[in-house]
Design an enzyme around this catalytic site. Structure first.
Site, PDB file in Angstrom:
ATOM      1  N   LEU A 145       0.835  -1.205   0.000  1.00  0.00           N
ATOM      2  CA  LEU A 145       0.000   0.000   0.000  1.00  0.00           C
ATOM      3  C   LEU A 145       0.867   1.251   0.000  1.00  0.00           C
ATOM      4  CD1 LEU A 145      -2.587   1.657   0.357  1.00  0.00           C
ATOM      5  CD2 LEU A 145      -2.508   1.141   2.811  1.00  0.00           C
ATOM      6  N   TYR A 148       2.838   1.489  -3.486  1.00  0.00           N
ATOM      7  CA  TYR A 148       1.862   1.704  -4.567  1.00  0.00           C
ATOM      8  C   TYR A 148       1.293   3.119  -4.510  1.00  0.00           C
ATOM      9  CZ  TYR A 148      -2.654   1.278  -6.994  1.00  0.00           C
ATOM     10  OH  TYR A 148      -3.735   1.478  -7.822  1.00  0.00           O
ATOM     11  N   HIS A 149       0.943   3.560  -3.321  1.00  0.00           N
ATOM     12  CA  HIS A 149       0.372   4.896  -3.160  1.00  0.00           C
ATOM     13  C   HIS A 149       1.375   5.976  -3.567  1.00  0.00           C
ATOM     14  CE1 HIS A 149      -0.340   8.559  -0.684  1.00  0.00           C
ATOM     15  NE2 HIS A 149      -1.568   8.389  -1.122  1.00  0.00           N
ATOM     16  N   HIS A 150       2.614   5.879  -3.057  1.00  0.00           N
ATOM     17  CA  HIS A 150       3.608   6.907  -3.338  1.00  0.00           C
ATOM     18  C   HIS A 150       3.971   6.977  -4.821  1.00  0.00           C
ATOM     19  CE1 HIS A 150       4.033   7.409   0.934  1.00  0.00           C
ATOM     20  NE2 HIS A 150       5.004   8.280   0.784  1.00  0.00           N
TER      21      HIS A 150
END
Length: 272
Positions: A145, A148-150
């Site tokens: 998470l 993937y988010h960054h």
């Protein structure tokens, strides 16, 4: 006008560099697909490489001041970006409809797009979050998470600018407000204070995604009942990304706090 408001209006909206900002592909720093690809791929490569490099921990005495400085910088920057976008809406947006649905072929220029550009660059600065996790040897915090988010949020912000995407001012404000809270929490932790409201950060992130879907419904209504809204392809990417994040955050929220609840019950049973 109040002198304080007048000063804020100038520095957040009417300063020439803000008022006359224009996103020009190939000329504005970071505006090329090559820059975007290189930045994201470099982040992913270095994250993978360093996470398996068994680097020695630098120790809390060295890392905590750096973490505190980094957290304070992003706390302050997030507050300024949210304020700048709000002031730009108040003094430059003709109406609420315009904020939710830019007219077709809107030029990516002016105060709102200036703050979108600063927001885009700030997401690259947030890559330091990952480096600090690796240097602290807290590899368990380096989740899918997180990475993937960054990585993906940088692409999303690039599309905001490149497609003149409708609705991004709302997303920018809500995300910046969440980050004010989040980096304030990290700042306190780096200073040796462990607030009991960590769960609120994740809760607010989930609320942010749900709110974005609700406002998107209004934007789609404007799009299909009027002349259309600018940047719909960018919005499609944004919607899919937010949906995936919502699923991941809900899963993270459930696992994290269910585990803590079980541990608390076990501890109470031992004390009984």
């Amino acid at each position: 006008m109040n002198p304080i408001l007048s000063t804020l209006q100038y520095w957040l909206v009417n300063h020439p560099n803000i008022l006359h900002f224009s996103w020009t592909p190939g000329q504005t720093l970071g505006s090329t697909p090559q820059f975007l690809s290189f930045t994201v791929l470099t982040y992913l490569f270095l994250t993978f490489l360093l996470s398996y490099a068994s680097l020695p921990s630098l120790g809390p005495h060295f890392l905590k001041p750096i973490t505190a400085l980094h957290s304070f910088t992003l706390f302050l920057l997030s507050f300024i970006m949210a304020s700048g976008c709000i002031f730009s809406i108040i003094y430059h947006a003709p109406d609420l409809h315009h904020i939710i649905c830019f007219p077709p072929h809107t030029s990516p220029s002016g105060p709102l797009f200036f703050w979108a550009y600063i927001f885009y660059l700030s997401k690259i600065l947030e890559f330091i979050d990952t480096l600090l996790i690796i240097l602290s040897n807290s590899i368990k915090r380096l989740t899918f998470l997180h990475v993937y988010h960054h990585a993906t949020v940088v692409i999303m912000c690039y599309l905001w600018l490149n497609t003149s995407q409708s609705l991004f001012p709302i997303a920018l404000i809500t995300n910046s407000v969440v980050h004010v809270l989040m980096y304030y929490y990290y700042l306190l932790c780096a200073m040796g204070v462990r607030p009991k409201w960590k769960r609120l950060v994740t809760d607010f992130q989930i609320v942010q995604f749900v709110f974005s879907f609700a406002v998107s419904c209004l934007m789609l209504y404007y799009h299909f009942t009027g002349l259309g809204c600018s940047g719909m392809w960018g919005w499609c990417f944004n919607a899919i990304f937010n949906a995936s994040l919502l699923v991941l955050f809900v899963n993270f929220h459930g696992k994290s706090y269910a585990k803590k609840k079980i541990e608390k019950v076990d501890e109470e049973d031992k004390q009984a």
